[in-house]
Design an enzyme around this catalytic site. Structure first.
Site, PDB file in Angstrom:
ATOM      1  N   ASP A 169       0.807  -1.032  -0.045  1.00 20.57           N
ATOM      2  CA  ASP A 169       0.077  -0.174  -0.027  1.00 20.57           C
ATOM      3  C   ASP A 169       0.895   1.203   0.121  1.00 20.57           C
ATOM      4  O   ASP A 169       1.902   1.168   0.198  1.00 20.57           O
ATOM      5  CB  ASP A 169      -1.042  -0.133   1.213  1.00 20.57           C
ATOM      6  N   ASP A 179      -7.570  -3.537  14.321  1.00 19.16           N
ATOM      7  CA  ASP A 179      -8.843  -3.845  14.025  1.00 19.16           C
ATOM      8  C   ASP A 179      -8.853  -4.946  13.111  1.00 19.16           C
ATOM      9  O   ASP A 179      -9.820  -5.150  12.561  1.00 19.16           O
ATOM     10  CB  ASP A 179      -9.654  -2.454  13.565  1.00 19.16           C
ATOM     11  N   HIS A 182      -7.345  -5.625  10.154  1.00 18.16           N
ATOM     12  CA  HIS A 182      -7.184  -5.171   8.704  1.00 18.16           C
ATOM     13  C   HIS A 182      -5.788  -5.776   8.246  1.00 18.16           C
ATOM     14  O   HIS A 182      -4.828  -5.797   8.925  1.00 18.16           O
ATOM     15  CB  HIS A 182      -7.298  -3.898   8.309  1.00 18.16           C
ATOM     16  N   GLU A 233      -9.697  -1.797   5.408  1.00 16.83           N
ATOM     17  CA  GLU A 233     -10.433  -1.614   6.538  1.00 16.83           C
ATOM     18  C   GLU A 233     -11.709  -2.388   6.827  1.00 16.83           C
ATOM     19  O   GLU A 233     -12.095  -2.884   5.883  1.00 16.83           O
ATOM     20  CB  GLU A 233     -10.804   0.033   6.514  1.00 16.83           C
TER      21      GLU A 233
HETATM   22  C1  GLP Z   1      -1.214   0.063   8.497  1.00 21.21           C
HETATM   23  C2  GLP Z   1      -0.638  -0.912   7.166  1.00 21.21           C
HETATM   24  C3  GLP Z   1      -0.873  -2.468   7.530  1.00 21.21           C
HETATM   25  C4  GLP Z   1      -0.098  -2.675   8.860  1.00 21.21           C
HETATM   26  C5  GLP Z   1      -0.802  -1.919   9.978  1.00 21.21           C
HETATM   27  C6  GLP Z   1      -0.128  -2.297  11.279  1.00 21.21           C
HETATM   28  O1  GLP Z   1      -2.580   0.000   8.242  1.00 21.21           O
HETATM   29  N1  GLP Z   1      -1.250  -0.487   5.980  1.00 21.21           N
HETATM   30  O2  GLP Z   1      -0.037  -2.926   6.460  1.00 21.21           O
HETATM   31  O3  GLP Z   1      -0.268  -4.126   9.007  1.00 21.21           O
HETATM   32  O4  GLP Z   1      -0.766  -0.637   9.673  1.00 21.21           O
HETATM   33  O5  GLP Z   1       1.021  -1.497  11.505  1.00 21.21           O
HETATM   34  P1  GLP Z   1       2.154  -1.885  12.542  1.00 21.21           P
HETATM   35  O6  GLP Z   1       2.672  -2.960  12.044  1.00 21.21           O
HETATM   36  O7  GLP Z   1       2.727  -0.556  12.665  1.00 21.21           O
HETATM   37  O8  GLP Z   1       1.133  -2.120  13.951  1.00 21.21           O
END
Ligand code: GLP
Length: 274
Positions: free
Chosen positions: A72, A141, A143, A148
């Site tokens: 992303d 959450d 995702h 989302e």
């Molecule tokens: C964002 C990214 C996801 C990632 C998530 C959790 O939403 N788009 O790819 O898994 O954050 O991030 P973190 O690993 O910092 O908790």
């Protein structure tokens, strides 16, 4: 689905990096085409990226024959913006390994035509023969990428509006202010992730425990988009004990028991396919 529970984040990251390195090395020996790797950003993969760099420095892993697709990118952030995911990837991984940057694919957050950019991205993945292994993290959450809650479980690469929860979670990278976090992003879809031959997700920390329980113990549900893994033939969740904290003891015991037999083994066929 395999669920592999490690004592802490460092152990989980080391295991995941060694697993992926093993897959890349085996693929190189047996398959004669580039290994296509899907990659995430965020805090979760940082330990794995540090391990990748170490393995590369020790000459145990080369990325010369690895092609990558990131999950992303924020819409409206230029490639060199300090919080763009391209910049994150360069600083935390690509600048330190032998990958050919021509083989790195990241959605263009400054595109004038987001729909066309997403269509082109799906085409590029298909042109490479699909993704061999998609590495990912999970939002608090539940995702995956920026899919989302409520995202279609068959979605493809597209523009998504981020939830307040995600913008709050990611505000730590934007001076602590959620309103500085872009409100939209380009993201691969749940369907795009599901098309990979193998999916490996790293989940760490108490803040993810609630979502991990839903993903592993509840049914397939678009409100917890990572629950899509229940339908994937080769999915691995690697987590630490904090993230496993809300699972039933019975669930933990079951997955620990089966991993005693399989730990270290590859889940997939070496050259992909079913
Ligand atoms: C964002 C990214 C996801 C990632 C998530 C959790 O939403 N788009 O790819 O898994 O954050 O991030 P973190 O690993 O910092 O908790």
């Amino acid at each position: 689905m395999r669920l592999i529970i490690h004592r802490n984040y460092e152990d989980a990251s080391r295991w995941a990096a060694a697993y992926i390195a093993g897959r890349i090395n085996e693929f190189k020996r047996k398959c004669g085409r580039p290994f296509v790797l899907g990659l995430p950003t965020g805090s979760s993969p940082l330990g794995i990226y540090r391990e990748f760099i170490k393995l590369y420095q020790e000459k145990k892993l080369s990325f010369e024959r690895v092609h990558t697709f990131n999950m992303d990118e924020y819409l409206g952030l230029s490639a060199d913006h300090p919080q763009s995911y391209r910049r994150f990837m360069m600083e935390n991984l690509f600048n330190h390994i032998d990958i050919n940057l021509a083989h790195v694919h990241i959605l263009d957050g400054m595109t004038k035509d987001p729909e066309e950019e997403c269509r082109r991205y799906e085409e590029a993945i298909a042109a490479e023969g699909g993704i061999e292994l998609f590495l990912g993290g999970m939002g608090s959450d539940g995702h995956i990428a920026f899919n989302e809650p409520g995202s279609s479980l068959r979605s493809r690469t597209r523009v998504k509006t981020l939830t307040g929860e995600t913008r709050i979670a990611n505000a730590r990278f934007f001076g602590g202010d959620p309103s500085n976090v872009p409100s939209t992003a380009l993201t691969v879809g749940v369907g795009t992730v599901m098309d990979a031959n193998e999916v490996l997700i790293l989940v760490s920390g108490q803040g993810k425990a609630h979502a991990l329980r839903a993903v592993v113990e509840e049914g397939l549900n678009h409100l917890w988009t990572l629950s899509c893994l229940q339908m994937h033939p080769r999915a691995i969740i690697v987590c630490d004990e904090d993230a496993a904290g809300e699972l039933r003891m019975r669930t933990v015991r079951y997955f620990r028991d089966i991993e005693k037999e399989t730990l270290g083994m590859f889940s997939g066929k070496p050259c992909g396919g079913n």
